[in-house]
Design an enzyme around this catalytic site. Structure first.
Site, short mmCIF file in Angstrom:
data_model
loop_
_atom_site.label_atom_id
_atom_site.label_comp_id
_atom_site.label_asym_id
_atom_site.label_seq_id
_atom_site.Cartn_x
_atom_site.Cartn_y
_atom_site.Cartn_z
N GLU A 291 34.97 34.04 31.87
CA GLU A 291 36.43 33.94 32.06
C GLU A 291 36.88 32.47 31.99
OE1 GLU A 291 39.74 35.20 35.49
OE2 GLU A 291 37.59 35.05 35.97
N LYS B 212 44.62 40.35 30.76
CA LYS B 212 44.33 40.93 32.07
C LYS B 212 45.60 41.55 32.66
CE LYS B 212 42.30 39.69 36.57
NZ LYS B 212 41.79 38.58 37.40
N CYS C 57 37.23 39.68 35.57
CA CYS C 57 37.04 39.35 36.98
C CYS C 57 37.36 40.51 37.91
CB CYS C 57 37.86 38.10 37.32
SG CYS C 57 37.55 37.43 38.98
#
Length: 497
Positions: free
Chosen positions: A259, A316, A370
């Site tokens: 990430e 995301k 994540c």
């Protein structure tokens, strides 16, 4: 016991239950603490006593389990350090309110014993996983990922397994006065011990002909955006990407960076993308990056073509509150409080939702950035069943002990639930290839720079949980709670008569 002694003991039992989670991984201790808590709950005479006991038990549990939450605030101590103790205290006490409500409801439904807790506590955990964007970190079922009981995730999911664990704890408190009660207690002992003590008995995962290289630069969060360190981490990742395979014939088909693997925004990263693609050779490279459009910033993953052009983008969509964005940002901005990892003043914008990316002959993959791997419902929300899962994460935020290991455990839960392999690239670790049974096939140690080449396992047939999600569990809970409520009404009616 006096009230305060009971509350103190509840807190100690909750803290003891925290040893069931990583980095300790002692689910037997968790089950013993839960069993004792059910016994003491059975002594509560009023709903108020039950609620306070449940809240104290939950506060001890979450304070121990989520101790890592102070780590993000210590990255910039001068700016955020003062928030650390308040974050842990308020988070633990706030999450414990769900458990306090569950214990209150159980005593309200049933005046004696702890049977209603079998329904109320898993119901509270379900609400915790969905309400206000959800925070299902530290579920009781998370402790079983290394044990035989964890394989039940593929059938009943994390909340169904939580219900079974509470049911075992309650059954162990049954008075063995008849052959039925003795059989019930004996069965609970066998089920509980088998679930937490026995290892995973599953066949060896079938491997495909494809290989994935997992890159772990080990960039400490306080150094990650430091101009003096940026070239070091970038060159390190290029070197790992261009390195020859460790084993002959194991040339990677996919190279996975973590990430926010590069410090430049996507629209300003042109030359660096060319270098990344060149280092990857004939392999496809996927990496985490920040990007922006006319009105917002996104935490994204991009897939590069061999010339460095961006072929696919995923943004995301399940963001971290108080980390990647601030609820009521205008109010907090007035007192100078902003999200820990946010880019723009209002934080990152949320993407459009779960998205499956095409990796050619390797198949299609569902990316998780994540925090998204914490949510079973996010994986079930995929528009189609993928062939494998990808998680990229920057676990440097989570400290050096409990946080990264607990995050890995949750990624393993998602693999078991779906019957899918999961390739995980984490900045500081733990990067790993996880098979469809949740086992680590290859991994890099925490806080270590390096890379590992791992064969990609083949997916299993769709699991029961991947087909149904949490809906059947919700129906079971609602039906059970309705029956318990009806029984309570009947008891009250008999008292009146």
């Amino acid at each position: 016991m006096s009230g305060w002694r009971r509350v103190g003991l509840a807190g100690l039992l909750g803290a003891s239950a925290g040893f069931g989670q990583a980095p300790y991984d002692q689910p037997l201790i968790l089950m013993l603490a839960l069993t004792l808590a059910c016994y003491l709950f059975g002594q509560a005479q009023t709903t108020r006593q039950a609620a306070v006991f449940g809240w104290a038990f939950g506060t001890g549990y979450f304070a121990h389990t989520l101790q890592w939450i102070v780590s993000p605030f210590m990255v910039d101590v001068a700016r955020h350090g003062w928030m650390a103790p308040f974050a842990l205290l308020f988070l633990a006490a706030g999450l414990a309110l769900f458990w306090g409500g569950a214990f209150w409801l159980a005593r309200w439904l049933e005046r004696r014993g702890a049977w209603a807790l079998i329904l109320s506590l898993p119901a509270a955990e379900l609400v915790r996983g969905y309400l206000f964007t959800g925070f299902p970190w530290g579920l009781l079922s998370q402790s079983l990922v290394d044990s035989a009981g964890g394989q039940a995730l593929s059938w009943i999911g994390p909340y169904g397994l939580t219900l079974l664990m509470v049911a075992v704890a309650v059954a162990l408190n049954v008075r063995a006065t008849t052959w039925v009660s003795r059989t019930l207690r004996f069965g609970a002992v066998l089920l509980g011990l088998g679930a937490v003590v026995l290892p995973v008995f599953r066949p060896v995962a079938v491997l495909t002909d494809h290989s994935v290289r997992l890159i772990q630069p080990n960039a400490a969060q306080r150094d990650k955006w430091n101009p003096d360190h940026i070239p070091v981490f970038f060159d390190r990742q290029l070197t790992y990407s261009a390195a020859p395979p460790a084993a002959e014939g194991a040339v990677p088909d996919l190279i996975l960076w973590s990430e926010t693997a590069i410090p430049w925004l996507l629209d300003r990263a042109g030359s660096s993308l060319n270098e990344i693609a060149k280092a990857g050779g004939n392999a496809t490279v996927a990496l985490g990056v920040q990007r922006r459009d006319d009105s917002a910033y996104y935490n994204s993953m991009v897939v590069l073509e061999q010339g460095g052009e961006v072929a696919q983008i995923y943004d995301k969509h399940h963001l971290v509150p108080f980390g990647e964005y601030m609820p009521f940002s205008d109010v907090f901005a007035r007192i100078g409080v902003f999200g820990l990892a946010q880019r723009a003043r209002g934080g990152y914008a949320s993407g459009s939702g779960a998205k499956v990316l095409d990796f050619g002959e390797m198949g299609r993959a569902l990316p998780l950035i994540c925090y998204e791997a914490v949510f079973a419902q996010d994986v079930n929300a995929a528009p189609e069943r993928p062939d494998f899962l990808i998680q990229i994460t920057n676990d440097a935020w989570f400290g050096k002990a409990a946080g990264p290991r607990q995050h890995l455990a949750q990624a393993r839960m998602r693999a078991i639930e779906q019957g899918l392999p999961l390739a995980r690239s984490a900045n500081t670790g733990i990067s790993a290839m996880i098979d469809p049974y949740g086992r680590l096939l290859a991994s890099l140690p925490l806080n270590t720079a390096g890379y590992v080449d791992a064969p990609l396992p083949a997916p299993l047939s769709p699991t029961v949980y991947s087909r149904t999600g949490d809906l059947p569990f919700v129906f079971v809970l609602l039906a059970g709670l309705a029956c318990a409520g009806f029984r309570r009404q009947q008891r009250q009616q008999r008292v009146k008569n």
